[in-house]
Design a protein around this motif. Structure first.
Motif, short mmCIF file in Angstrom:
data_model
loop_
_atom_site.label_atom_id
_atom_site.label_comp_id
_atom_site.label_asym_id
_atom_site.label_seq_id
_atom_site.Cartn_x
_atom_site.Cartn_y
_atom_site.Cartn_z
N ALA A 139 0.79 -1.42 0.06
CA ALA A 139 0.14 0.16 0.02
C ALA A 139 1.01 1.28 0.22
O ALA A 139 0.48 2.28 -0.54
N LYS A 185 -3.78 -0.27 -7.53
CA LYS A 185 -3.97 -0.35 -6.30
C LYS A 185 -3.45 -1.88 -5.93
O LYS A 185 -2.55 -2.50 -6.42
N ASP A 212 -8.06 2.40 1.34
CA ASP A 212 -8.19 3.59 -0.04
C ASP A 212 -7.36 2.84 -1.05
O ASP A 212 -7.41 3.12 -2.01
N GLN A 213 -6.30 1.96 -0.62
CA GLN A 213 -5.59 1.28 -1.53
C GLN A 213 -5.93 -0.17 -2.26
O GLN A 213 -5.29 -0.63 -2.99
N THR A 218 2.13 1.66 -3.63
CA THR A 218 0.69 2.16 -4.68
C THR A 218 0.55 3.48 -4.06
O THR A 218 0.10 4.52 -4.98
N ARG A 219 0.74 4.01 -2.91
CA ARG A 219 0.55 5.38 -2.59
C ARG A 219 1.45 6.66 -3.25
O ARG A 219 1.02 7.53 -3.56
N TYR A 227 -5.75 0.64 5.23
CA TYR A 227 -5.01 0.80 3.92
C TYR A 227 -6.54 0.49 2.78
O TYR A 227 -6.20 0.26 1.76
#
Length: 261
Positions: free
Chosen positions: A166, A178, A202-203, A169-170, A200
């Motif tokens: 994560a 994602k 959001d990912q 990816t962020r 996490y």
């Protein structure tokens, strides 16, 4: 909340020839199918059948035997990924799945790259992920980076935690890149399922389900899937649940258990 369900045809319905599994998954109430590699599949037939029976493809592996963490493989990795994206677009697939290490038969890690430092592996993966995201954005498709368990099924795999996946990816910062959160893998590696899902969410672009130990259907192991599905609803997950599991007895009984959740 009713989550859309995807059946992994390389793990489920193995009592049937591969193409027949598509028909049965639709009959059993799945919204999507998914599979592992595409090179050994009849893509034209999959396209025809999924359109005929109105079932969609959620994703498949896009990297085969190639590794994100090997800087010398970056060019070949991206060339193969482009080919995978072409297949995904032909099948109207929502995503392709990518991994840190190349995987061989039965998910065996081909090379753990013990000769490379963590710095080299991490920097190579980040650099290639930026290029993967650009391909995803250009083609309007999602790529899901999957950490795997390193104790049972994928010894030697580099990407092993939700946090690392994560954070990568962020940092890349693309809406088309994602994490594939596999509950079975992460229960084995790190536990704290609810904590990591919340931290996490959001990912997380796709979720895989299997119980642990055994990698069978929910209700056969230690994971409280009634809680997990309720919790996913509470924290706002709106993606697909992929059932990448090996039925404990047969697929019909596994599907019955899946639908009970």
């Amino acid at each position: 909340m009713h989550f859309l369900k995807s059946a992994c045809l390389d793990a489920m319905y193995t009592e049937l020839p591969f193409l027949d599994r598509i028909y049965q998954a639709k009959k059993d109430g799945f919204d999507y199918i998914e599979f592992w590699g595409w090179q050994d599949k009849d893509i034209d037939a999959i396209q025809r059948i999924t359109q005929d029976v109105d079932i969609k493809v959620s994703g498949f592996n896009g990297d085969a035997t190639l590794s994100l963490i090997d800087p010398l493989q970056q060019t070949d990795y991206l060339v193969y990924l482009e080919e995978s994206v072409k297949i995904a677009k032909k099948l109207s697939s929502k995503s392709v799945t990518i991994h840190s290490n190349g995987l061989g038969d039965k998910g065996r890690v081909i090379d753990p790259y013990l000769q490379l430092s963590d710095t080299t592996k991490l920097c190579a993966m980040f650099d290639t992920l930026k290029k993967c995201a650009a391909i995803a954005e250009k083609n309007g498709i999602q790529m899901n980076l999957e950490p795997l368990n390193i104790k049972v099924d994928h010894v030697g795999n580099y990407l092993a935690t939700t946090k690392m996946a994560a954070e990568l990816t962020r940092l890349v910062g693309s809406p088309n890149l994602k994490v594939l959160y596999d509950i079975y893998h992460m229960q084995i590696n790190e536990g704290d399922l609810a904590g990591n899902l919340a931290s996490y969410i959001d990912q997380i672009g796709h979720i895989h389900v299997a119980d642990s130990p055994g990698r069978h259907e929910p209700g056969t192991g230690e994971i409280n899937y009634h809680f997990i599905f309720d919790y996913l609803s509470q924290i706002g997950y709106q993606g697909i649940i992929g059932y990448e599991l090996f039925p404990k007895t047969n697929t019909a009984l596994a599907v019955k258990a899946i639908m009970s959740y």
